[in-house]
Design a protein around this motif. Structure first.
Motif, PDB file in Angstrom:
ATOM      1  N   GLY A  87     -37.185 -23.504 -75.254  1.00  0.00           N
ATOM      2  CA  GLY A  87     -37.380 -24.443 -74.364  1.00  0.00           C
ATOM      3  C   GLY A  87     -36.237 -25.439 -73.927  1.00  0.00           C
ATOM      4  O   GLY A  87     -35.814 -25.386 -72.747  1.00  0.00           O
ATOM      5  N   ARG A  88     -35.416 -25.594 -74.849  1.00  0.00           N
ATOM      6  CA  ARG A  88     -34.096 -26.439 -74.849  1.00  0.00           C
ATOM      7  C   ARG A  88     -33.163 -25.402 -74.354  1.00  0.00           C
ATOM      8  O   ARG A  88     -32.447 -25.954 -73.239  1.00  0.00           O
ATOM      9  N   GLY A 166     -39.912 -27.678 -64.163  1.00  0.00           N
ATOM     10  CA  GLY A 166     -39.829 -28.880 -63.430  1.00  0.00           C
ATOM     11  C   GLY A 166     -39.153 -29.825 -64.258  1.00  0.00           C
ATOM     12  O   GLY A 166     -38.360 -30.827 -63.365  1.00  0.00           O
ATOM     13  N   VAL A 167     -38.891 -29.873 -65.364  1.00  0.00           N
ATOM     14  CA  VAL A 167     -38.095 -30.876 -66.366  1.00  0.00           C
ATOM     15  C   VAL A 167     -36.706 -30.745 -65.607  1.00  0.00           C
ATOM     16  O   VAL A 167     -35.782 -31.380 -65.467  1.00  0.00           O
ATOM     17  N   ALA A 168     -36.153 -29.433 -65.623  1.00  0.00           N
ATOM     18  CA  ALA A 168     -34.932 -28.883 -65.493  1.00  0.00           C
ATOM     19  C   ALA A 168     -34.521 -29.359 -64.168  1.00  0.00           C
ATOM     20  O   ALA A 168     -33.567 -30.007 -63.684  1.00  0.00           O
ATOM     21  N   ARG A 205     -36.496 -34.503 -76.515  1.00  0.00           N
ATOM     22  CA  ARG A 205     -37.848 -35.081 -76.667  1.00  0.00           C
ATOM     23  C   ARG A 205     -38.600 -34.841 -75.416  1.00  0.00           C
ATOM     24  O   ARG A 205     -39.916 -34.707 -75.674  1.00  0.00           O
ATOM     25  N   LEU A 206     -38.269 -34.447 -74.346  1.00  0.00           N
ATOM     26  CA  LEU A 206     -39.045 -34.254 -73.173  1.00  0.00           C
ATOM     27  C   LEU A 206     -39.572 -32.644 -73.534  1.00  0.00           C
ATOM     28  O   LEU A 206     -40.770 -32.348 -73.326  1.00  0.00           O
ATOM     29  N   VAL A 207     -38.523 -31.808 -74.029  1.00  0.00           N
ATOM     30  CA  VAL A 207     -39.023 -30.374 -74.359  1.00  0.00           C
ATOM     31  C   VAL A 207     -40.237 -30.438 -75.424  1.00  0.00           C
ATOM     32  O   VAL A 207     -41.113 -29.782 -75.158  1.00  0.00           O
ATOM     33  N   ALA A 208     -39.994 -31.246 -76.431  1.00  0.00           N
ATOM     34  CA  ALA A 208     -40.978 -31.600 -77.473  1.00  0.00           C
ATOM     35  C   ALA A 208     -42.454 -31.889 -76.809  1.00  0.00           C
ATOM     36  O   ALA A 208     -43.433 -31.433 -77.096  1.00  0.00           O
ATOM     37  N   ARG A 209     -42.246 -32.904 -75.999  1.00  0.00           N
ATOM     38  CA  ARG A 209     -43.644 -33.482 -75.291  1.00  0.00           C
ATOM     39  C   ARG A 209     -44.211 -32.304 -74.611  1.00  0.00           C
ATOM     40  O   ARG A 209     -45.546 -32.310 -74.469  1.00  0.00           O
ATOM     41  N   LEU A 211     -44.149 -29.291 -75.110  1.00  0.00           N
ATOM     42  CA  LEU A 211     -44.916 -28.235 -76.076  1.00  0.00           C
ATOM     43  C   LEU A 211     -46.095 -28.915 -76.510  1.00  0.00           C
ATOM     44  O   LEU A 211     -47.250 -28.190 -76.712  1.00  0.00           O
ATOM     45  N   ASP A 212     -46.214 -30.211 -76.929  1.00  0.00           N
ATOM     46  CA  ASP A 212     -47.372 -30.941 -77.149  1.00  0.00           C
ATOM     47  C   ASP A 212     -48.553 -30.668 -76.252  1.00  0.00           C
ATOM     48  O   ASP A 212     -49.605 -30.722 -76.347  1.00  0.00           O
ATOM     49  N   ALA A 213     -47.917 -30.820 -75.102  1.00  0.00           N
ATOM     50  CA  ALA A 213     -48.886 -31.053 -73.756  1.00  0.00           C
ATOM     51  C   ALA A 213     -49.693 -29.703 -73.707  1.00  0.00           C
ATOM     52  O   ALA A 213     -51.095 -29.646 -73.632  1.00  0.00           O
ATOM     53  N   HIS A 214     -48.984 -28.526 -73.946  1.00  0.00           N
ATOM     54  CA  HIS A 214     -49.628 -27.236 -73.793  1.00  0.00           C
ATOM     55  C   HIS A 214     -49.968 -26.637 -75.081  1.00  0.00           C
ATOM     56  O   HIS A 214     -50.943 -25.785 -75.073  1.00  0.00           O
ATOM     57  N   LEU A 215     -49.603 -26.820 -76.178  1.00  0.00           N
ATOM     58  CA  LEU A 215     -49.877 -26.345 -77.723  1.00  0.00           C
ATOM     59  C   LEU A 215     -50.763 -27.436 -78.467  1.00  0.00           C
ATOM     60  O   LEU A 215     -50.957 -26.909 -79.413  1.00  0.00           O
ATOM     61  N   GLY A 216     -50.712 -28.573 -78.094  1.00  0.00           N
ATOM     62  CA  GLY A 216     -51.017 -29.658 -78.960  1.00  0.00           C
ATOM     63  C   GLY A 216     -49.937 -30.083 -79.931  1.00  0.00           C
ATOM     64  O   GLY A 216     -48.956 -29.269 -80.044  1.00  0.00           O
ATOM     65  N   PRO A 217     -49.889 -31.141 -80.552  1.00  0.00           N
ATOM     66  CA  PRO A 217     -48.993 -31.833 -81.410  1.00  0.00           C
ATOM     67  C   PRO A 217     -48.842 -30.956 -82.649  1.00  0.00           C
ATOM     68  O   PRO A 217     -50.004 -30.486 -82.930  1.00  0.00           O
TER      69      PRO A 217
END
Length: 220
Positions: A87-88, A166-168, A205-209, A211-217
């Motif tokens: 993702g990064r 979208g982030v990019a 940090r955005l990429v990590a969030r 992943l959290d949103a779609h896979l869970g923390p």
């Protein structure tokens, strides 16, 4: 034959340089031919349509992005860490090669039925790259501490990809750096490159969030 292949590759090389420095709008056949030092009709010998040449240029971008993914995967060990590294790599590639990134995903233009007979088609590069993300999502799902998800891995991977894209794009347009106050004092306006440490940290940090949103923390 070798000479013809060399000229074909030179035309693509010139196109790659143009799209990286001046954007997709600069990719006219005449300009590419002029910069390659050949007649304006020469590209037609290797690329029957303008779209065929654009697809060949975009394929170079996918090859580069695939290499970035491979390096990212090698630098991480767990499926979750590998997916975050990919993702990064995706977001940073988008910001560092904006013109190429804009061209690469124009399947509506370069993979349309109208140009289906003019290879190479972008799907030949996009689908294998997406399959790598789907496989990583499936491996993350198989982890013991991963929450169950009823969606098939390809749907989750598509949502994840859409979010990262979208982030990019929002970062490139200056919107995310604005709302996150990640713009360093004195930075040039509209400079979306992520070299500065605070920008790298914000993007990570955005990429990590995402992943959290779609896979869970990640469980502590």
């Amino acid at each position: 034959m070798h000479r013809e292949n060399s000229l074909r590759e030179r035309l693509v090389d010139v196109g790659v340089e143009l799209v990286l420095t001046e954007g997709p709008g600069s990719l006219g056949l005449r300009e590419i031919a002029r910069r390659a030092g050949v007649s304006h009709g020469a590209p037609r010998r290797y690329f029957p349509t303008h779209h065929a040449l654009l697809s060949a240029i975009a394929h170079r971008g996918f090859a580069d992005l695939d290499a970035e993914f491979t390096a990212a995967l090698a630098a991480a060990t767990t499926p979750r860490a590998q997916l975050q590294a990919v993702g990064r790599a995706y977001v940073r590639y988008a910001l560092e090669r904006r013109g190429m990134f804009e061209l690469m995903f124009r399947h509506d233009l370069l993979d349309s039925a109208q140009h289906a007979s003019a290879p190479p088609r972008l799907r030949e590069s996009t689908l294998p790259l997406f399959a790598r993300v789907v496989a990583l999502v499936a491996r993350c799902r198989a982890e013991p501490d991963q929450a169950a998800d009823e969606e098939p891995p390809n749907v989750t991977a598509a949502a994840l990809w859409s979010n990262l894209h979208g982030v990019a794009q929002l970062w490139a347009w200056g919107s995310l750096s604005l709302v996150l106050e990640a713009e360093p004092p004195g930075a040039a306006q509209h400079d979306a490159r992520p070299e500065q440490p605070d920008r790298l940290d914000a993007l990570d940090r955005l990429v990590a969030r995402v992943l959290d949103a779609h896979l869970g923390p990640v469980s502590p």
